[in-house]
Each structure stands twice: as structure tokens, then as C-alpha cells.
Scaffold this motif. Structure first.
Motif, PDB file in Angstrom:
ATOM      1  N   ILE A  19       0.877  -1.056  -0.004  1.00  0.00           N
ATOM      2  CA  ILE A  19      -0.045  -0.002  -0.023  1.00  0.00           C
ATOM      3  C   ILE A  19       0.800   1.233   0.168  1.00  0.00           C
ATOM      4  O   ILE A  19       0.497   2.208  -0.753  1.00  0.00           O
ATOM      5  CB  ILE A  19      -0.855  -0.100   1.213  1.00  0.00           C
ATOM      6  CG1 ILE A  19      -1.965  -1.218   1.122  1.00  0.00           C
ATOM      7  CG2 ILE A  19      -1.571   1.333   1.306  1.00  0.00           C
ATOM      8  CD1 ILE A  19      -2.739  -1.445   2.158  1.00  0.00           C
ATOM      9  N   ARG A  20       1.943   1.237   0.721  1.00  0.00           N
ATOM     10  CA  ARG A  20       2.799   2.418   0.733  1.00  0.00           C
ATOM     11  C   ARG A  20       3.297   2.936  -0.397  1.00  0.00           C
ATOM     12  O   ARG A  20       3.338   4.016  -1.108  1.00  0.00           O
ATOM     13  CB  ARG A  20       3.995   1.961   2.032  1.00  0.00           C
ATOM     14  CG  ARG A  20       5.018   3.251   1.835  1.00  0.00           C
ATOM     15  CD  ARG A  20       6.289   2.955   2.623  1.00  0.00           C
ATOM     16  NE  ARG A  20       6.978   1.746   2.469  1.00  0.00           N
ATOM     17  CZ  ARG A  20       7.688   1.644   1.520  1.00  0.00           C
ATOM     18  NH1 ARG A  20       8.194   2.803   0.703  1.00  0.00           N
ATOM     19  NH2 ARG A  20       8.600   0.533   1.244  1.00  0.00           N
ATOM     20  N   THR A  21       3.915   1.598  -1.499  1.00  0.00           N
ATOM     21  CA  THR A  21       4.347   1.783  -2.665  1.00  0.00           C
ATOM     22  C   THR A  21       3.432   2.238  -3.599  1.00  0.00           C
ATOM     23  O   THR A  21       3.622   3.050  -4.457  1.00  0.00           O
ATOM     24  CB  THR A  21       5.303   0.817  -3.149  1.00  0.00           C
ATOM     25  OG1 THR A  21       4.420  -0.751  -3.058  1.00  0.00           O
ATOM     26  CG2 THR A  21       6.377   0.394  -2.425  1.00  0.00           C
ATOM     27  N   GLN A  22       2.145   1.611  -3.602  1.00  0.00           N
ATOM     28  CA  GLN A  22       1.037   2.196  -4.528  1.00  0.00           C
ATOM     29  C   GLN A  22       0.798   3.396  -4.163  1.00  0.00           C
ATOM     30  O   GLN A  22       0.430   4.453  -5.024  1.00  0.00           O
ATOM     31  CB  GLN A  22      -0.343   1.324  -3.866  1.00  0.00           C
ATOM     32  CG  GLN A  22      -0.304  -0.078  -4.529  1.00  0.00           C
ATOM     33  CD  GLN A  22      -1.381  -0.793  -3.773  1.00  0.00           C
ATOM     34  OE1 GLN A  22      -2.253  -0.386  -3.062  1.00  0.00           O
ATOM     35  NE2 GLN A  22      -1.725  -1.970  -4.421  1.00  0.00           N
ATOM     36  N   LYS A  23       0.895   4.082  -2.788  1.00  0.00           N
ATOM     37  CA  LYS A  23       0.595   5.633  -2.651  1.00  0.00           C
ATOM     38  C   LYS A  23       1.897   6.323  -3.094  1.00  0.00           C
ATOM     39  O   LYS A  23       1.940   7.586  -2.615  1.00  0.00           O
ATOM     40  CB  LYS A  23       0.179   5.687  -1.329  1.00  0.00           C
ATOM     41  CG  LYS A  23      -0.810   4.837  -0.975  1.00  0.00           C
ATOM     42  CD  LYS A  23      -2.169   5.707  -0.340  1.00  0.00           C
ATOM     43  CE  LYS A  23      -3.066   4.711  -0.312  1.00  0.00           C
ATOM     44  NZ  LYS A  23      -4.693   5.663  -0.048  1.00  0.00           N
ATOM     45  N   ARG A  24       2.874   5.835  -3.380  1.00  0.00           N
ATOM     46  CA  ARG A  24       4.240   6.474  -3.866  1.00  0.00           C
ATOM     47  C   ARG A  24       4.791   7.044  -2.802  1.00  0.00           C
ATOM     48  O   ARG A  24       5.359   8.499  -2.821  1.00  0.00           O
ATOM     49  CB  ARG A  24       3.831   7.378  -4.988  1.00  0.00           C
ATOM     50  CG  ARG A  24       3.411   6.568  -6.403  1.00  0.00           C
ATOM     51  CD  ARG A  24       3.647   7.713  -7.587  1.00  0.00           C
ATOM     52  NE  ARG A  24       2.740   6.866  -8.646  1.00  0.00           N
ATOM     53  CZ  ARG A  24       2.999   5.779  -9.102  1.00  0.00           C
ATOM     54  NH1 ARG A  24       3.749   4.943  -8.601  1.00  0.00           N
ATOM     55  NH2 ARG A  24       1.987   5.438 -10.336  1.00  0.00           N
ATOM     56  N   LEU A  25       4.760   6.461  -1.527  1.00  0.00           N
ATOM     57  CA  LEU A  25       5.216   7.140  -0.329  1.00  0.00           C
ATOM     58  C   LEU A  25       6.966   6.235   0.030  1.00  0.00           C
ATOM     59  O   LEU A  25       6.608   5.086  -0.202  1.00  0.00           O
ATOM     60  CB  LEU A  25       4.587   6.966   0.805  1.00  0.00           C
ATOM     61  CG  LEU A  25       3.484   7.985   0.948  1.00  0.00           C
ATOM     62  CD1 LEU A  25       2.592   7.585   2.442  1.00  0.00           C
ATOM     63  CD2 LEU A  25       4.175   9.419   1.348  1.00  0.00           C
ATOM     64  N   SER A  26       7.938   6.829   0.271  1.00  0.00           N
ATOM     65  CA  SER A  26       8.957   6.101   0.690  1.00  0.00           C
ATOM     66  C   SER A  26       9.161   5.775   2.114  1.00  0.00           C
ATOM     67  O   SER A  26       7.992   6.390   2.930  1.00  0.00           O
ATOM     68  CB  SER A  26      10.185   7.060   0.464  1.00  0.00           C
ATOM     69  OG  SER A  26      10.149   8.044   1.408  1.00  0.00           O
TER      70      SER A  26
END
Lengths: 75, 75
Positions: A19-26
Motif C-alpha cells: 500500500i505504501r508503494t501504491q501511494k508512492r510514499l518512501s
């Protein structure tokens, strides 16, 4: 810790990373937004932390998702 | 602990008490089945414990429900 319990932490970590990568958050950005450390986020994503309900809710709020989306789907 | 976070623990406690009583289990029986203490179950139901993911999964398994049923429904 039993296998089943370790699996739950691994599943949580996988869901969080997805989910973090889907939201483009490091990890660093998520750490900043949640006021948790990047090292903690990294250990979470590798199934190494038996996370508390409050930390789950803090992370879910920042990711703008429901808590259950971070949890294993099967019973 | 902020109000919002305290609310999440209270909501968890309310859900646990509701489901436990629906399943006609006493706190003592749930404590025995989960290998947790009755005092811990009681403090959980009163929103006084920031429960861990593993303990949530142990309780959900004994109650034969999905973890998300113990969690606040709104985001």
C-alpha cells in the motif's frame, strides 16, 4: 513466537509495503508523516515487529485507508 | 495518548465484549482459551490496553472471527 503468529506479522508487513508503494510514499516519508522512525517502518515491513493497535491506526490514517486493509484477509 | 487513539482502544474493547458475550463466553473462559489473563481481558474490554497484532489474532482465532471484526468499522 509460533509460525502462525510470525506469518501474521509478515502478512502485515507485505500489506504495508504494497500500500505504501501504491501511494508512492518512501519509508522515510511514511516515517515522517507517522512520527515513527524509518527503521521501525522497515522492520515492520519485514515482519519483525508485533505492532500495537494504536500504531496500526496511526499508519492507516496517514495512508488514508481502513485499518483492516493492513490485516491478513483470510481468517 | 490522544483522544482519537484512546477511542480506538475503547471501540476495540466494546467490540470484544459484544462478540465475547454473543458467543456466551465469560472473560475467564476467553482468558483460558487464549492463554491470556482474565485481568488482561478485562482491561482490554475497558480500553486500557494498546493491544498487539499477535494478541488480536490469538483472540480472533479463539472467537472464530476475522481480525477486522474486532476493529473500528469507520476509517
Amino acid at each position: 513466537m509460533g509460525n502462525e503468529q510470525h506469518d501474521i506479522l509478515l502478512q502485515f508487513g507485505d500489506s504495508l509495503r504494497k500500500i505504501r508503494t501504491q501511494k508512492r510514499l518512501s519509508q522515510t516519508q511514511l516515517a515522517f508523516e507517522t512520527d515513527l522512525t524509518r527503521e521501525y517502518i522497515n522492520r515492520l515491513e519485514n515482519g519483525k515487529v508485533n505492532i500495537s493497535l494504536i500504531n496500526i491506526s496511526i499508519i492507516a490514517k496517514v495512508l488514508d485507508i481502513h485499518i483492516s486493509q493492513l490485516l491478513p484477509q483470510n481468517k
